[in-house]
Structures are given as C-alpha cells and as structure tokens.
Design a protein around this motif. Structure first.
Motif, mmCIF file in Angstrom:
data_model
loop_
_atom_site.group_PDB
_atom_site.id
_atom_site.type_symbol
_atom_site.label_atom_id
_atom_site.label_comp_id
_atom_site.label_asym_id
_atom_site.label_seq_id
_atom_site.Cartn_x
_atom_site.Cartn_y
_atom_site.Cartn_z
ATOM 1 N N ASP A 171 10.716 8.546 -2.338
ATOM 2 C CA ASP A 171 11.031 9.639 -1.434
ATOM 3 C C ASP A 171 9.945 9.983 -0.756
ATOM 4 O OD1 ASP A 171 13.576 9.159 -2.573
ATOM 5 O OD2 ASP A 171 13.038 10.736 -4.031
ATOM 6 N N LEU A 172 8.676 10.040 -1.304
ATOM 7 C CA LEU A 172 7.803 10.707 -0.672
ATOM 8 C C LEU A 172 6.693 9.664 0.292
ATOM 9 C CD1 LEU A 172 6.393 11.612 -4.505
ATOM 10 C CD2 LEU A 172 7.803 13.502 -2.921
ATOM 11 N N GLY A 173 6.346 8.744 0.496
ATOM 12 C CA GLY A 173 5.642 7.639 1.401
ATOM 13 C C GLY A 173 4.658 7.696 1.133
ATOM 14 N N GLU A 174 4.350 8.276 0.079
ATOM 15 C CA GLU A 174 2.465 7.806 0.118
ATOM 16 C C GLU A 174 2.507 6.172 -0.450
ATOM 17 O OE1 GLU A 174 -1.044 10.206 -2.423
ATOM 18 O OE2 GLU A 174 1.032 10.718 -2.205
ATOM 19 N N LEU A 175 2.998 6.389 -1.849
ATOM 20 C CA LEU A 175 2.420 5.077 -2.201
ATOM 21 C C LEU A 175 3.576 3.624 -1.113
ATOM 22 C CD1 LEU A 175 2.446 3.429 -4.403
ATOM 23 C CD2 LEU A 175 4.861 3.525 -4.828
ATOM 24 N N THR A 176 4.258 3.363 -0.658
ATOM 25 C CA THR A 176 4.363 2.986 0.752
ATOM 26 C C THR A 176 3.384 2.759 1.654
ATOM 27 O OG1 THR A 176 6.952 3.001 0.749
ATOM 28 C CG2 THR A 176 6.103 2.152 2.319
ATOM 29 N N ALA A 177 3.255 4.040 2.466
ATOM 30 C CA ALA A 177 2.099 3.907 2.884
ATOM 31 C C ALA A 177 0.547 3.276 2.583
ATOM 32 C CB ALA A 177 1.749 5.008 4.002
ATOM 33 N N ALA A 178 0.091 3.560 0.715
ATOM 34 C CA ALA A 178 -0.837 3.107 1.083
ATOM 35 C C ALA A 178 -0.996 1.810 0.336
ATOM 36 C CB ALA A 178 -1.383 3.796 -0.618
ATOM 37 N N ARG A 179 0.485 1.373 -0.390
ATOM 38 C CA ARG A 179 0.205 -0.317 -0.367
ATOM 39 C C ARG A 179 0.334 -1.185 1.741
ATOM 40 N NH1 ARG A 179 3.225 -3.014 -4.138
ATOM 41 N NH2 ARG A 179 4.958 -3.584 -3.598
ATOM 42 N N ALA A 180 0.850 -1.152 2.237
ATOM 43 C CA ALA A 180 0.646 -1.584 3.875
ATOM 44 C C ALA A 180 -0.723 -1.255 4.249
ATOM 45 C CB ALA A 180 1.797 -0.399 4.154
ATOM 46 N N ALA A 181 -1.226 -0.498 3.557
ATOM 47 C CA ALA A 181 -2.812 0.304 3.532
ATOM 48 C C ALA A 181 -3.602 -0.901 3.525
ATOM 49 C CB ALA A 181 -3.985 1.998 4.522
ATOM 50 N N LEU A 182 -3.476 -1.851 2.137
ATOM 51 C CA LEU A 182 -3.891 -2.048 1.290
ATOM 52 C C LEU A 182 -3.908 -3.846 1.565
ATOM 53 C CD1 LEU A 182 -4.606 0.582 -2.135
ATOM 54 C CD2 LEU A 182 -6.054 -0.559 0.025
ATOM 55 N N ALA A 183 -2.034 -3.787 2.125
ATOM 56 C CA ALA A 183 -2.094 -5.078 1.774
ATOM 57 C C ALA A 183 -2.627 -6.441 2.364
ATOM 58 C CB ALA A 183 -1.048 -4.905 2.716
ATOM 59 N N TRP A 184 -3.730 -6.336 2.895
ATOM 60 C CA TRP A 184 -4.525 -6.933 3.512
ATOM 61 C C TRP A 184 -5.602 -6.810 3.704
ATOM 62 C CZ3 TRP A 184 -5.592 -11.709 0.936
ATOM 63 C CH2 TRP A 184 -6.696 -12.539 1.992
ATOM 64 N N TYR A 185 -7.111 -7.439 3.533
ATOM 65 C CA TYR A 185 -8.603 -7.313 4.241
ATOM 66 C C TYR A 185 -8.524 -6.776 5.937
ATOM 67 C CZ TYR A 185 -10.258 -9.413 -0.043
ATOM 68 O OH TYR A 185 -10.466 -9.494 -1.164
ATOM 69 N N PRO A 186 -9.148 -5.646 5.849
ATOM 70 C CA PRO A 186 -9.634 -5.596 7.480
ATOM 71 C C PRO A 186 -10.064 -6.721 8.472
ATOM 72 C CG PRO A 186 -11.069 -4.105 6.336
ATOM 73 C CD PRO A 186 -9.911 -4.982 5.522
ATOM 74 N N ASP A 187 -9.898 -7.262 9.170
ATOM 75 C CA ASP A 187 -9.884 -8.861 10.091
ATOM 76 C C ASP A 187 -11.088 -9.637 10.326
ATOM 77 O OD1 ASP A 187 -7.179 -9.085 10.664
ATOM 78 O OD2 ASP A 187 -7.332 -8.819 12.951
ATOM 79 N N ASP A 188 -11.626 -8.233 10.459
ATOM 80 C CA ASP A 188 -13.525 -8.867 9.928
ATOM 81 C C ASP A 188 -14.370 -8.757 9.241
ATOM 82 O OD1 ASP A 188 -14.830 -8.520 12.877
ATOM 83 O OD2 ASP A 188 -15.950 -7.283 12.564
ATOM 84 N N VAL A 189 -13.736 -8.136 7.732
ATOM 85 C CA VAL A 189 -14.574 -8.845 6.281
ATOM 86 C C VAL A 189 -13.198 -10.126 5.808
ATOM 87 C CG1 VAL A 189 -13.224 -7.421 4.036
ATOM 88 C CG2 VAL A 189 -14.098 -6.360 5.919
ATOM 89 N N TRP A 190 -11.865 -10.255 6.494
ATOM 90 C CA TRP A 190 -11.107 -11.569 6.414
ATOM 91 C C TRP A 190 -11.950 -12.991 6.950
ATOM 92 C CZ3 TRP A 190 -7.743 -13.676 10.001
ATOM 93 C CH2 TRP A 190 -7.033 -14.887 9.343
ATOM 94 N N ARG A 191 -12.151 -12.450 8.417
ATOM 95 C CA ARG A 191 -13.949 -13.715 8.926
ATOM 96 C C ARG A 191 -14.669 -13.744 8.497
ATOM 97 N NH1 ARG A 191 -10.087 -11.679 13.435
ATOM 98 N NH2 ARG A 191 -9.166 -13.760 14.046
ATOM 99 N N TRP A 192 -15.803 -12.405 7.763
ATOM 100 C CA TRP A 192 -16.452 -13.248 7.279
ATOM 101 C C TRP A 192 -16.280 -13.662 5.675
ATOM 102 C CZ3 TRP A 192 -19.752 -11.085 2.501
ATOM 103 C CH2 TRP A 192 -20.512 -11.087 2.173
ATOM 104 N N MET A 193 -15.255 -13.383 5.035
ATOM 105 C CA MET A 193 -15.389 -14.187 4.331
ATOM 106 C C MET A 193 -14.821 -15.544 4.144
ATOM 107 S SD MET A 193 -12.948 -11.024 1.465
ATOM 108 C CE MET A 193 -12.495 -12.124 0.169
ATOM 109 N N ILE A 194 -13.816 -15.837 5.352
ATOM 110 C CA ILE A 194 -13.552 -17.049 5.297
ATOM 111 C C ILE A 194 -14.883 -18.101 5.471
ATOM 112 C CG2 ILE A 194 -12.596 -18.522 7.064
ATOM 113 C CD1 ILE A 194 -10.144 -17.073 6.797
ATOM 114 N N ALA A 195 -15.868 -17.532 6.407
ATOM 115 C CA ALA A 195 -16.953 -17.827 6.740
ATOM 116 C C ALA A 195 -18.075 -18.053 5.563
ATOM 117 C CB ALA A 195 -18.012 -17.454 7.465
ATOM 118 N N LEU A 219 -26.022 -11.741 4.636
ATOM 119 C CA LEU A 219 -26.219 -13.017 4.251
ATOM 120 C C LEU A 219 -25.271 -14.198 3.642
ATOM 121 C CD1 LEU A 219 -30.165 -12.911 2.376
ATOM 122 C CD2 LEU A 219 -29.667 -14.310 4.575
ATOM 123 N N PRO A 220 -24.549 -14.652 3.584
ATOM 124 C CA PRO A 220 -23.327 -15.137 3.106
ATOM 125 C C PRO A 220 -23.406 -15.454 1.194
ATOM 126 C CG PRO A 220 -24.744 -17.219 4.054
ATOM 127 C CD PRO A 220 -25.710 -15.860 4.228
#
Length: 360
Positions: A144-168, A320-321
């Motif tokens: 009912d409050l929306g806070e939990l849904t918003a937090a789960r969406a924000a944490l669903a995956w890494y920001p693109d730069d962090v994701w790409r660096w981790m793949i590198a 450094l990687p």
C-alpha cells in the motif's frame, strides 16, 4: 501428524492473506524477503529443520510499528496449516514468532548493511550479491505504501557502468587463469590443472550471471541458480565435460572450456555489452618480449578491453581490475551477514576511485 511440505513462499503468502492481513488492519506492505532458502525458491523438506515455517515481514509507517506489532503478536494462532507459528529464533535466542513488523527503510538498511537510497559506485561495488538477493528475491504480497516496491526496482540490477566494469573484470580473470591451466598440463601437474579447470568453470558461470543481469547466490545455491539461466542449456554441458576430464592432455580446438567461453562471447556480443568482439582462440601471447606459448586460449582479453572502453566513468575505467566484492573475495555467510567488511570495502573502493579521478 507432520504437515505436508509446501514451498515456503507459498506458505508465507497463505499465512499473510489468511492471518496477518486481517490483523494488520491498516495500510501496510507485506512480503517474504531476506535470508532463507525459501526466499530464493530453493527450499525442500530438508530446509524445514531450522528457521523455516509461517513467517513474513510487515512494513508500516514509523508511528504505527508498535501498535501493529502488538496486534499481530496477540492475534497469532499457535499453528497455521499444521506448522507452529513460533519456534526457536536466532534473533531472539528463544522460541518466538517470526513476523517482523518494522518500517521498510529500517528493514532495508539492516538487509543491505547501509541505507538503500543514494548508492554511489563504491557502495555498489561493495554490496554482496547475496545481500542484494535478500531484497530483490522473495515475494511481495502487498504494498500500500510503495516504498518497498520502489526500493526493489532501484536495486534490481547494477548501474550500467558498474555492470560493464564487473564484466570486464570477469573476462580479465578468465584471461589470466587460462594459461595457468595449460602450463600445469604441460608440466604434468594433473591436480593443478584440475583445480584451475574448476576455477575457470566457476568464472564462466559467474560471467553467465552477469551477462543475464542476474545476481548470483552464495555457493550452496550457485549451481542450482545457474541451471535456471538461459545460458545453462548450452554452457552447462560443456562445463560438465571439462570438469569430467579436468587434466586432459592438450587443449585443442574441441576443448569444452574453450567452447563454453566462445558461447559466452557470443552472448556478450548479443547483449551489446560492448562493441562486438567475436569469440576466437589462439596461442597464448605472454605480452612480454614477444613471447608466445603454444597454449590454446580464448580471446578473453579482447572482451575485457572492449568492455572497459564501454565504461563511461573515467575513474571507474581507470580502476585496477580487482573486481567488486564477490569477484575480489568469497561471499560466505560470515562476510555477508556477520561482518562489517562490506562497509569497510566501500570506503576502500571510494578512496581508489578518488585516486583514479585525481590522476586524470
């Protein structure tokens, strides 16, 4: 009579709808998140021997926590569908019910080890993927409050730069490990080759999680979760073949590990992680004194370089990687749940990023 086993998520949802929702009696959110095999959907009858049963989290505004907590505590039945609603609690050290009533912000901060809002690059790098699964896996029954849904969406995956660096970094780790396995084979070190084959198989599986934008669980559920990835149908049997004969003589064109890495290279290109690279294999270029050794390896280094070039943040690109926390070290329960190391590592990442930024 022992109650028939049902998956913990299903039991929790029924428990919430039939018992907790009427007791809450006001706007709230409810879910089953956090620790536990059932949160990941991997529980079996074996899981019921500890910390398993009718349980949930109920989130309310700060001013309503005590009232709702008291109402639920007083109204719980002794059993639900043949399962006791109170059993030994690690948190309290005694027999207690397992319904957490708190605010979403307080629970999320405890689950992540830091407030969930405003995560910078360093904080993302230092978050164990298991902790991120504590928040993003499981099931939300109501919000009912929306806070939990918003937090789960924000944490669903890494920001693109962090994701790409981790793949590198992941490709870099593959590339530095491959020739070590070949050298062990050359020396007749079957045990060393077997260990490095297993390490490469694990690195390939971790790469598959990253490419499919899925957090990986800790070791107990790592293989089970991998089997649910799209890549598993092709990559899994190749890794099985490599692990079945880890110290096989020469790594020729039919080396199953090379085939698995080639498949992941194709998936990397299809996911547009970087400019297309195209999988290839060839002799190992040492990179010093024009030395080339007759060890057939993948072009993991080319994938690492291309992916690093796709990272927009120059400070992160210059780092450094060493990898994010789960690439740098093991994410077992001691580290994830009971230590302050993730927070300390965040400060270390922050300092390294600042140094990298200042040196440009």
């Amino acid at each position: 009579m022992t109650a028939a086993f049902v998956p913990g998520l299903d039991l929790a949802e029924a428990f919430y709808r039939e018992v907790l929702a009427p007791l809450a009696g006001e706007p709230h959110a409810a879910a089953l998140l956090g620790e536990g095999s059932e949160v990941l959907g991997f529980d079996t009858e074996r899981s019921t021997d500890h910390e398993w049963g009718p349980r949930a989290q109920v989130f309310v505004p700060a001013g309503r926590v005590e009232a709702v907590r008291a109402r639920i505590g007083a109204g719980l039945p002794a059993e639900f569908r043949g399962h006791p609603t109170a059993w030994f609690s690690l948190a309290s050290g005694g027999v207690d019910h397992h319904v957490e009533v708190t605010t979403a912000a307080e629970w999320l901060t405890a689950a992540l080890g830091r407030p969930p809002d405003g995560l910078d690059t360093a904080a993302w790098l230092a978050l164990p993927q298991q902790r991120l699964l504590h928040v993003t896996a499981g099931r939300v029954f109501r919000d009912d409050l929306g806070e939990l849904t918003a937090a789960r969406a924000a944490l669903a995956w890494y920001p693109d730069d962090v994701w790409r660096w981790m793949i590198a970094v992941q490709w870099h780790q593959v590339g530095t490990t491959e020739p070590l396995r070949a050298r062990c084979r050359e020396l007749g070190d079957a045990r060393g080759a077997a260990l490095l084959t297993a390490r490469l198989a694990g690195l390939a599986m971790e790469l598959a999680f990253l490419l499919e934008r899925r957090y990986r669980p800790y070791d107990k559920w790592f293989g089970t979760a991998f089997a649910r990835l799209d890549a598993a149908a092709v990559v899994g049997p190749l890794l099985d073949a490599a692990l079945a004969a880890p110290a096989a003589a020469a790594a020729g064109p039919d080396d199953p590990l090379l085939a698995a890495l080639a498949e992941l290279g194709r998936r990397h290109d299809a996911a547009a992680v970087s400019v297309p690279v195209g999988p290839a294999a060839g002799d190992f270029d040492v990179g010093i004194n024009d030395a080339v050794r007759p060890y057939r390896v993948s072009n993991a280094g080319a994938y690492a370089r291309a992916t690093l070039d796709a990272v927009a943040d120059p400070a992160l690109r210059a780092l450094l990687p060493v990898g994010a926390l789960d690439q740098l070290t093991h994410g077992d329960d001691t580290l994830v749940t009971f230590s302050g190391w993730p927070g300390r590592l965040a400060e270390a990442y922050r300092a390294e990023l600042a140094t990298a930024a200042a040196s440009r």
